[in-house]
Design a protein around this motif. Structure first.
Motif, short mmCIF file in Angstrom:
data_model
loop_
_atom_site.label_atom_id
_atom_site.label_comp_id
_atom_site.label_asym_id
_atom_site.label_seq_id
_atom_site.Cartn_x
_atom_site.Cartn_y
_atom_site.Cartn_z
N LYS A 68 -4.54 -10.27 13.16
CA LYS A 68 -4.70 -9.07 12.33
C LYS A 68 -4.61 -7.82 13.21
O LYS A 68 -5.16 -7.79 14.31
CB LYS A 68 -6.04 -9.09 11.60
N SER A 92 -12.12 -2.18 14.47
CA SER A 92 -12.00 -2.39 13.03
C SER A 92 -10.58 -2.78 12.69
O SER A 92 -9.63 -2.45 13.42
CB SER A 92 -12.38 -1.13 12.25
N ASP A 93 -10.43 -3.50 11.56
CA ASP A 93 -9.08 -3.82 11.09
C ASP A 93 -8.58 -2.69 10.22
O ASP A 93 -9.25 -1.67 10.03
CB ASP A 93 -9.06 -5.18 10.37
N ASP A 151 -8.30 -2.44 7.17
CA ASP A 151 -9.08 -2.28 5.92
C ASP A 151 -10.45 -1.68 6.19
O ASP A 151 -11.32 -1.72 5.34
CB ASP A 151 -9.22 -3.63 5.22
N HIS A 152 -10.64 -1.18 7.41
CA HIS A 152 -11.88 -0.51 7.82
C HIS A 152 -13.06 -1.47 7.98
O HIS A 152 -14.21 -1.04 8.01
CB HIS A 152 -12.27 0.61 6.84
N LYS A 153 -12.78 -2.76 8.09
CA LYS A 153 -13.87 -3.70 8.33
C LYS A 153 -14.18 -3.71 9.83
O LYS A 153 -13.29 -3.88 10.66
CB LYS A 153 -13.49 -5.11 7.88
#
Length: 318
Positions: free
Chosen positions: A2, A20-21, A23-25
């Protein structure tokens, strides 16, 4: 793997970072203290503009950049173990920052030798990755307008009250830098010939004034605890600072006329002790537009800087 980015927030006392990825995770988070060589104490007893002073400045700069690079390398390695491919780094730095050249144009004394630091080139070359650099309050603002308290607004004034007092302006969902990259620097509003709202009403300023008056050595955190336990002198010192901060910021809100104001930083985290007199002061301003402007508590807390820095880094990822 990712795609991921690193977001870094450089403050007056620490470096905070996360991965973070897209998707802001958030997956990984690290906080380290500034290296000793970068602290103002390095200059104690050293004559300004002497060869020793210049050497100390270089030590401070080198130590900071080395710490950032080392932290990034550790996070990149850990990210790979979690199937994350770090493709860019975003950095929010204290000081006046030129994001186009990726350098610190002017820094406050909190970090020795930081003025002139070419962060993008040095860190980018070491990591072989794109690096985006921005002022620390602006990355906080980026986080809050994207994922935090101001996500429903396009024109926002963000203010932090912590070790210092800083500000950032967002217009049409874009950070506004001004002609010389100092737009939003509200902390320099003068109170007396020698003092500004930052020197008087920041966390450091509140404690400094109280300790000088009462011959104590309290931190602001200790003062807040004493105030909540009924100490009238600490209670009044904090509330006075909050009221004055609100009174000095209200005209700025009137001049800029934002849709909303976001307040962050460590000092407002004291809660009603600080927040209520601050909000009351703005609510007493004679312009109705200022009185009715939403004053919002920052939602991302002390993670806002690294989140915002990561969001900026995502813009250069394909």
């Amino acid at each position: 793997m990712k795609k991921a980015v690193i977001g870094i927030d450089i403050g007056g006392t620490k470096i905070a970072a996360h991965v973070s990825d897209m998707d802001h995770k958030s997956y990984l988070e690290r906080r380290i203290s500034l290296p000793d060589e970068s602290k103002p104490a390095v200059l104690t007893g050293i004559e300004l503009n002497s060869p020793d002073h210049e050497e100390a400045l270089m030590r401070g700069l080198d130590a900071m950049l080395a710490s950032i690079i080392s932290l990034c390398r550790d996070l990149i390695t850990e990210a790979k173990a979690q199937n994350l491919d770090v493709q860019a780094v975003g950095i929010g730095s204290t000081g006046q920052v030129d994001p186009h050249q990726g350098m610190v144009v002017d820094a406050n004394p909190n970090i020795v030798g930081w003025t002139g630091a070419r962060i993008t080139k040095v860190v980018g070359d070491a990591l072989n990755l794109p690096v985006i650099v921005e002022n620390d309050v602006r990355v906080m603002a980026q986080g809050e307008v994207t994922l935090g308290a101001a996500r429903n607004f396009q024109n926002v004034l963000c203010i932090t009250v912590g070790t210092g007092i800083g500000g950032a302006i967002v217009i049409n969902n874009e950070l506004w830098h001004g002609a010389n990259f100092c737009a939003g620097e509200v902390g320099f509003v003068r109170v007396t010939n020698d003092e500004t709202i930052e020197t008087l009403y920041s966390g450091v300023g509140i404690a400094r004034q109280y300790n000088a008056k009462h011959s104590t050595n309290h931190t602001l955190r200790a003062m807040a605890a004493l105030a909540n336990d009924g100490d009238e002198s600490c209670h009044e010192a904090i509330q006075h600072a909050a009221r004055e901060t609100g009174l000095y910021l209200a005209p700025i809100i009137g001049i800029l006329d934002p849709e909303a104001v976001v307040i962050g930083g460590g000092v407002p985290e004291m809660g009603a002790l600080w927040w209520q007199p601050f909000a009351d002061a703005i609510g007493s301003f004679y312009l109705k537009s200022v009185r009715e402007t939403p004053i919002l508590k920052a939602e991302l807390g002390n993670r806002a800087g690294m989140i915002g820095a990561g969001i900026l880094a995502m813009r250069v990822v394909d």
